[in-house]
Every structure is written in C-alpha cells, then in structure tokens.
Design a protein around this motif. Structure first.
Motif, mmCIF file in Angstrom:
data_model
loop_
_atom_site.group_PDB
_atom_site.id
_atom_site.type_symbol
_atom_site.label_atom_id
_atom_site.label_comp_id
_atom_site.label_asym_id
_atom_site.label_seq_id
_atom_site.Cartn_x
_atom_site.Cartn_y
_atom_site.Cartn_z
ATOM 1 N N MET A 98 0.616 -1.125 -0.096
ATOM 2 C CA MET A 98 -0.024 -0.054 0.024
ATOM 3 C C MET A 98 0.753 1.256 0.090
ATOM 4 N N SER A 99 0.513 1.977 -0.872
ATOM 5 C CA SER A 99 1.296 3.333 -0.809
ATOM 6 C C SER A 99 0.539 4.502 -0.421
ATOM 7 N N VAL A 100 1.101 5.650 -0.035
ATOM 8 C CA VAL A 100 0.295 6.896 0.242
ATOM 9 C C VAL A 100 0.908 8.199 -0.294
ATOM 10 N N ARG A 101 -0.167 9.194 -0.680
ATOM 11 C CA ARG A 101 0.327 10.310 -1.242
ATOM 12 C C ARG A 101 -0.660 11.263 -1.125
ATOM 13 N N ASN A 102 -0.253 12.693 -1.741
ATOM 14 C CA ASN A 102 -1.127 13.762 -1.344
ATOM 15 C C ASN A 102 -2.292 13.560 -2.530
ATOM 16 N N ILE A 103 -3.522 13.918 -2.045
ATOM 17 C CA ILE A 103 -4.436 13.836 -3.312
ATOM 18 C C ILE A 103 -4.382 14.769 -4.151
ATOM 19 N N SER A 104 -4.613 14.640 -5.437
ATOM 20 C CA SER A 104 -4.515 15.471 -6.544
ATOM 21 C C SER A 104 -5.914 15.733 -7.125
ATOM 22 N N GLU A 105 -5.828 16.784 -7.842
ATOM 23 C CA GLU A 105 -7.279 16.861 -8.506
ATOM 24 C C GLU A 105 -7.613 15.881 -9.288
ATOM 25 N N THR A 106 -6.573 15.026 -9.966
ATOM 26 C CA THR A 106 -7.210 14.103 -10.985
ATOM 27 C C THR A 106 -7.934 12.647 -10.064
ATOM 28 N N ASP A 107 -7.694 12.766 -8.733
ATOM 29 C CA ASP A 107 -8.245 11.841 -7.929
ATOM 30 C C ASP A 107 -9.566 12.114 -7.301
ATOM 31 N N LEU A 108 -10.088 13.451 -7.492
ATOM 32 C CA LEU A 108 -11.386 13.908 -6.901
ATOM 33 C C LEU A 108 -12.452 13.231 -7.691
ATOM 34 N N PRO A 109 -12.503 13.076 -9.080
ATOM 35 C CA PRO A 109 -13.733 12.507 -9.385
ATOM 36 C C PRO A 109 -13.850 11.180 -8.821
ATOM 37 N N THR A 110 -13.131 10.163 -8.795
ATOM 38 C CA THR A 110 -13.037 8.994 -8.168
ATOM 39 C C THR A 110 -13.461 8.930 -6.622
ATOM 40 N N LEU A 111 -12.856 9.927 -5.938
ATOM 41 C CA LEU A 111 -13.089 9.999 -4.449
ATOM 42 C C LEU A 111 -14.630 10.374 -4.214
ATOM 43 N N LEU A 112 -14.792 11.221 -5.048
ATOM 44 C CA LEU A 112 -16.463 12.076 -4.954
ATOM 45 C C LEU A 112 -17.388 11.023 -5.208
ATOM 46 N N ALA A 113 -17.057 10.188 -6.254
ATOM 47 C CA ALA A 113 -17.984 9.147 -6.694
ATOM 48 C C ALA A 113 -18.350 8.077 -5.573
ATOM 49 N N TRP A 114 -17.177 7.781 -4.645
ATOM 50 C CA TRP A 114 -17.619 7.168 -3.366
ATOM 51 C C TRP A 114 -18.833 7.223 -2.533
ATOM 52 N N TRP A 115 -18.659 8.625 -2.322
ATOM 53 C CA TRP A 115 -19.924 9.322 -1.529
ATOM 54 C C TRP A 115 -21.220 8.817 -2.202
ATOM 55 N N ARG A 116 -21.263 9.053 -3.561
ATOM 56 C CA ARG A 116 -22.649 8.767 -4.203
ATOM 57 C C ARG A 116 -22.920 7.354 -4.302
ATOM 58 N N ASP A 117 -21.697 6.457 -4.499
ATOM 59 C CA ASP A 117 -21.931 4.838 -4.486
ATOM 60 C C ASP A 117 -22.382 4.490 -3.082
ATOM 61 N N ARG A 118 -22.069 5.024 -2.229
ATOM 62 C CA ARG A 118 -22.641 4.729 -0.943
ATOM 63 C C ARG A 118 -23.927 5.356 -0.261
ATOM 64 N N GLY A 119 -24.384 6.104 -1.342
ATOM 65 C CA GLY A 119 -25.739 6.693 -1.179
ATOM 66 C C GLY A 119 -25.900 7.777 -0.157
ATOM 67 N N GLU A 120 -24.597 8.629 0.075
ATOM 68 C CA GLU A 120 -24.511 9.541 0.959
ATOM 69 C C GLU A 120 -24.659 10.884 0.398
ATOM 70 N N GLY A 121 -24.928 11.042 -1.126
ATOM 71 C CA GLY A 121 -25.142 12.173 -1.768
ATOM 72 C C GLY A 121 -23.855 12.842 -2.151
ATOM 73 N N GLU A 122 -24.087 14.026 -2.873
ATOM 74 C CA GLU A 122 -22.970 14.980 -3.368
ATOM 75 C C GLU A 122 -22.240 16.038 -2.349
ATOM 76 N N LEU A 123 -20.976 15.838 -2.055
ATOM 77 C CA LEU A 123 -20.338 17.122 -1.280
ATOM 78 C C LEU A 123 -20.490 18.354 -2.137
#
Length: 130
Positions: free
Chosen positions: A1-26
C-alpha cells in the motif's frame, strides 16, 4: 500500500464513492487542500483530509472515505496508512493535536487503534450554506 497527497485527478473517483454509498454529493470547494490517499494494486483505497486553522495548533481530520466494496482487512490497513500520513502532515503544519469526528463504528475502532481518544459521543455533522 502506498500513500500520497490527493491530486485533482483523484477527486472524481473519491467523490463518486460518496454517491456509490448513497450519501449524496459533497458541495463544490468544501474539501481542504491537505489530503492523503492510500492506494493498493487496484488504485485508491481510502482518503481523508485535514483542515488546519490559522493560529491554533490543531488539525481537524475530516471526510474519511474508503473505496466501496473494499474488504474489512484492506479498509483497516488503508485507513491506518491515511491516519499516519495525515498526522505527519498536521505536525509539519504546526499542529500538536489531531481532532476527528467519525460516524461509523469501524472508523472509530481504527482511530482508537491509531492513538485517538474519545472526547465526545453521539456527535452529528451539520453544515449551513452561507
């Protein structure tokens, strides 16, 4: 497992996780600039951000999320990696304490395993548009 700073290109994937979990949009622009993502061989696995108030030696951890469908063992490992990296980032930013509010029992367990202490229970997240 690796860690790094979040980049702008990560955001669509990360934001989709909230939608996929039924928690709505940030709401746009709500995530702070300091964020960490832990990745495994399938890509991002967990992410979280910290707010760092000016003039206060406290960082506030928020918006912890894991990839939907990630097994418990992998989620725990990814969360620990993110907690550790964000604690390092908070120290570098001058914080002497890291504050977090969690809403899931699993995240509470992991936070406690990473050295967090419970200071309040039954908290509710609120937000008010200004």
């Amino acid at each position: 497992m690796s860690v790094r700073n979040i980049s702008e290109t990560d955001l669509p994937t990360l934001l989709a996780w909230w939608r996929d979990r039924g928690e709505g949009e940030l709401p746009d622009g709500i995530l702070p600039p300091v964020g960490i993502v832990a990745s495994d061989e399938q890509g991002p696995a967990a992410a979280a951000w910290i707010y760092q108030p000016t003039g206060v030696p406290l960082a506030i951890l928020d918006w912890m999320i894991t990839r939907p469908g990630l097994g418990q063992h992998r989620a725990r490992r990814a969360c620990r990696e993110v907690f550790t990296a964000l604690a390092d980032a908070a120290r570098e930013g001058g914080a002497t304490r890291l504050f977090a509010t969690v809403t899931r029992a699993g995240m509470l367990r992991e936070a406690r395993a990473c050295g967090f202490h419970v200071v309040a229970q039954d908290a509710v997240h609120l937000i008010k548009p200004l």
